[in-house]
Design an enzyme around this catalytic site. Structure first.
Site, short mmCIF file in Angstrom:
data_model
loop_
_atom_site.label_atom_id
_atom_site.label_comp_id
_atom_site.label_asym_id
_atom_site.label_seq_id
_atom_site.Cartn_x
_atom_site.Cartn_y
_atom_site.Cartn_z
N ASP A 63 0.84 -1.19 0.00
CA ASP A 63 0.00 0.00 0.00
C ASP A 63 0.88 1.24 0.00
OD1 ASP A 63 -2.36 1.82 0.76
OD2 ASP A 63 -3.28 -0.17 0.80
N ASP A 98 -1.89 4.22 17.92
CA ASP A 98 -2.79 3.09 18.16
C ASP A 98 -2.26 1.79 17.57
OD1 ASP A 98 -4.98 1.95 19.30
OD2 ASP A 98 -6.44 2.69 17.86
N HIS A 119 -3.59 6.23 3.07
CA HIS A 119 -4.36 5.05 2.68
C HIS A 119 -3.82 3.79 3.35
CE1 HIS A 119 -5.80 1.88 -0.13
NE2 HIS A 119 -6.81 2.70 -0.36
N ASN A 139 -8.37 -2.79 22.78
CA ASN A 139 -8.61 -2.43 24.19
C ASN A 139 -7.41 -1.78 24.87
OD1 ASN A 139 -11.28 -3.07 24.35
ND2 ASN A 139 -11.00 -5.00 25.44
N VAL A 152 -9.22 -6.00 13.27
CA VAL A 152 -9.92 -7.28 13.21
C VAL A 152 -9.13 -8.40 13.88
CG1 VAL A 152 -11.27 -6.74 11.15
CG2 VAL A 152 -8.99 -7.73 10.91
N ALA A 203 -7.41 -7.36 -9.39
CA ALA A 203 -8.63 -8.07 -9.04
C ALA A 203 -8.98 -9.19 -10.03
CB ALA A 203 -9.80 -7.09 -8.94
N TYR A 213 -6.89 -10.96 -11.95
CA TYR A 213 -5.94 -12.06 -12.12
C TYR A 213 -6.51 -13.30 -11.47
CZ TYR A 213 -2.52 -8.66 -13.79
OH TYR A 213 -1.88 -7.69 -14.52
N VAL A 242 -6.28 -14.41 -7.56
CA VAL A 242 -6.54 -13.40 -6.53
C VAL A 242 -7.92 -13.62 -5.90
CG1 VAL A 242 -7.01 -10.93 -6.20
CG2 VAL A 242 -5.01 -11.66 -7.51
N SER A 245 -11.08 -0.78 -1.01
CA SER A 245 -9.79 -0.82 -0.32
C SER A 245 -9.98 -1.13 1.15
CB SER A 245 -9.07 0.53 -0.46
OG SER A 245 -8.53 0.68 -1.74
#
Length: 754
Positions: free
Chosen positions: A230, A238, A265, A278, A286, A370, A372, A375, A422
């Protein structure tokens, strides 16, 4: 002195008689109190195996507690709980995407942060001092022998300005890794074949004198690594220690010494994955507390632009590092062999590559990476589980994820809501990495199936081009129970229009060395040995409008896997048979059977509708209609089919295995024998597994009596609209290709309706 010694001996001698049954037989800890220090010392000697702690006039033991005249009092060592509450992240209520993907299950799975595997281990510092790794210390060399496999070593010092380095050696003193920089924490990734036992700390600033480093922490972990290709990453408040800043790299022409994000980004994408959980600050990633490392790879410049060359460079480096997953929240028009080969190389190495579908509100067909074939492509949905208006769509979409008003980390450092595929991609990358962490030996095929099989259907039932297989879900129980098929065609799905002649196949590792055979409309298109779990196969488009792909994987005569894939034709409307005009009585049925791959014409583009049909050809056509896939072996008892090709033998043996077409005496099948209309009625009745007792149809046939063996079969077929109810059936006439096509088409319509 003498009195004390004699007293101690006497007490020892009386130990068995004076000690009464224990006060407690539990394993709890007890505090023993004494009037005199010498009393404590005496009991300390006697209870040496139970002793866990000591204060001036008390001992701490693990039960049971004996009764003894020298023990003044005993009481339980009661525990206390910290009075602090876990501080939730400030913006957790604004992160709707976490609940949308059921991320709470990961918090339950990993309630605490990952452990330092070198904590409390014995170290040899500066080649002479032995100490325990549980606090700060001064060192230039550190030697240790880890008790388990490590994937990363990190050393943190109290100076963030000095240019310094760490060099790692194995037990033979061979240099196996190094890293230099001005970060207070430097990291080293350890390959599965290497084992670090010694670290040298090096000062590189010329104007500084070599000295001992104040080591704040020595950390060892065994974490999967996710590469994020990216715009880099910012030094955000954070982020935890699993963001590998010191190993990050800038592939752009901006030439930063690390993957410094000047666009925002990449920091946003990274936060979706790995923002600290937390810690009382902004958002949660995630991963939660799951021990997974992030390797930022800067391929986008300060305007958010990057080239396929830079992306490919980073991807090849990620493959070299054997990362567990790659996130590419990048999309654009135009393809290159370079990037295509890079993503295919990742598949060869069993590494899932997850990419954004793009934000043009258009087809993904010409959007890369996307489109290919290997992927995993991700579209975006909003809080109402509707497609984000700008999200691309198409057959390339595998999954969807939150892509609207997604709150995450940003540069400055601040937090920001952003929209787009994204933002959706890292939700899928996170699930892939967690699967890889839980099942480190799983194949790419298995990871894909766990992702697809556990997803939640939110739009059209089953697969659709807007959300793919559904919205990704973090469901460890579903991941565990998802079965993995033997193979997957990665770039084609049932009903997808045929386009590219490249077919990309994933197979289970257990099938390596087996024989792969691929047939299109009954004709062999490929045959070869499976020598890799991933392979690319070129298959040319058939002349016929249908594209029915049959795949068989065999080991000798044993069939290991078999399946059909039906693709939609691209030129169906323009296809006709030269000898079957549109006024012919069975024209519609013939064209329908042809378009679905049940029947084929001849090479001269004729159909020959009035020609009779043989048992051999009936088996072929019925196998295409019913797509039989239960045949266990190609071993045949029929002596008269041995010279036929694989597909013909498979069709005949499948028809026999399904008890639809039976053989004759002397192990003969009689493949060239013409099929009569009565025989066709019987085999179609058996193949459809119809009930002969539930038909109230009054047959009009004057040439088929109720005593005839085909009467019940005809009644059932007429009731289902497969055979027309007329005055004459002509049971003993040979059935023509047109008549056969008509019955097969009606049978297909009945099957589709039921």
């Amino acid at each position: 002195m003498t009195f004390r010694l004699i007293g101690s001996i006497l007490i020892s001698a009386l130990f068995l008689s004076l000690f009464a049954p224990a006060v407690s037989a539990s394993d709890e800890e007890w505090i023993l109190y004494f009037d005199q220090p010498e009393h404590k010392e005496t009991i300390k000697t006697l209870l040496e195996d139970q002793l866990t702690g000591e204060l001036p006039q008390s001992l701490l033991i693990s039960g049971p507690v004996p009764e003894h005249p020298l023990i003044k009092r005993a009481e339980r060592n009661v525990s206390k709980q910290a009075n602090a509450e876990i501080t939730p992240d400030v913006y957790i209520d604004d992160q709707w995407g976490l609940s949308a993907v059921n991320q709470s299950s990961i918090q339950e799975l990993y309630p605490e942060a990952g452990k330092n595997l070198l904590q409390d281990q014995t170290l040899i510092v500066n080649e002479s001092e032995t100490r325990t790794n549980n606090g700060e210390f001064d060192a230039q060399t550190i030697t240790f022998f880890p008790e388990q496999k490590l994937s990363r070593i990190s050393v943190e010092i109290d100076d963030s300005e000095t240019l310094w380095g760490i060099e790692a050696k194995d037990q033979n003193g061979e240099l196996i890794g190094m890293n230099y920089g001005r970060f207070s924490k430097l990291d080293l990734l350890v390959s599965s074949e290497e084992s670090i036992t010694e670290i040298h700390l090096t000062l590189l600033d010329e104007n500084e004198n070599p000295a001992l480093f104040n080591v704040k922490s020595l950390i060892g972990v065994n974490n999967p690594v996710v590469a994020v290709l990216d715009s880099g990453v910012a030094l955000h408040e954070d982020f935890c220690s699993n963001i590998l800043y010191s190993l990050s790299k800038d592939y752009t022409k901006e030439a930063y010494s690390w993957a410094q994000d000047t666009y925002g980004h990449g920091t946003h994408v990274t936060g979706i994955l790995a923002s600290c959980y937390n810690n009382g600050l902004g958002t949660s990633g995630v991963f939660g507390n799951a021990p997974i490392d992030i390797l930022p790879m800067k391929v986008l410049n300060n305007r958010g632009a990057g080239t396929d060359f830079e992306i490919s460079q980073a991807l090849y480096d990620a493959i070299e590092l054997n990362v567990s997953a790659v996130n590419i929240s990048i999309a654009g028009k135009g393809k290159t062999e370079l990037l295509k080969n890079a993503v295919m190389e990742a598949a060869i190495h069993e590494i899932p590559v997850i990419a954004a579908a793009g934000n043009y509100n258009a087809s993904t067909e010409d959007v890369y990476p996307a489109s290919y074939p290997t992927v995993i492509t991700v579209s975006g949905v909003n809080q109402q589980m509707k497609r984000v208006g700008t999200s691309n769509f198409g057959w390339e979409v595998d999954l969807t994820a939150p892509g609207f008003e997604v709150l995450s980390t940003y540069i400055d450092p601040v937090y920001r809501k952003m929209n787009g595929t994204s933002m959706a991609a890292p939700f899928v990358t996170g699930a892939a990495a967690l699967i890889k962490h839980q099942y480190p030996e799983e194949s790419l095929l298995s990871i894909r199936q766990k992702l697809f099989g556990s997803s939640k259907d939110i739009m059209t039932e089953g697969y659709d081009i807007w959300s793919g297989n559904g919205i990704v879900q973090y469901l460890p129980e579903a991941w565990e129970s998802t079965s993995t098929p033997e193979m997957e065609w990665m770039n084609y799905r049932q009903g997808q229009p045929y386009g590219l002649n490249e077919f990309h196949l994933l197979t289970e590792e257990s099938l390596s060395g087996s024989q792969l055979q691929v047939f299109v409309n009954g004709s062999e298109a490929y045959s070869g040995e499976i020598n890799n779990s991933y392979q690319s196969i070129e298959i040319d488009a058939p002349v016929q409008p249908a594209f029915k792909l049959f795949t068989a994987i065999t080991d000798g005569n044993q069939i290991l896997h078999q399946e059909y894939l039906n693709l939609a034709p691209n030129a169906q409307a323009s296809f006709t048979f030269s000898d079957t005009p549109d006024g012919y009585w069975a024209y519609e049925e013939i064209m329908q059977a042809s378009s679905t791959g049940i029947i084929n014409g001849y090479e001269d583009r004729t159909f020959r509708p009035d020609s009779p049909i043989s048992r051999r050809h009936a088996a072929l056509m019925m196998n295409r209609l019913f797509e039989w896939d239960t045949l266990p072996s190609m071993q045949s008892s029929f002596k008269d089919i041995e010279s036929f090709d694989f597909m013909t033998r498979h069709s005949i043996l499948s028809a026999s295995h399904e008890n639809v077409l039976n053989g004759y005496e002397n192990d003969l099948f009689k493949p060239g024998q013409q099929l009569s209309r009565s025989q066709m009625a019987l085999i179609l009745f058996r193949a459809l597994q119809l009930d002969e007792t539930n038909s109230d149809i009054d047959l009009l046939f004057t040439d088929v009596s109720p005593e005839n063996e085909i009467f019940s079969a005809l009644s059932a077929l007429v009731s289902k609209g497969i055979v027309t109810n007329q005055t004459q059936f002509r049971p003993y006439e040979s059935i023509s290709r047109a008549q056969f096509s008509a019955m097969m088409t009606r049978a297909q319509q009945y099957m589709n309706a039921n």
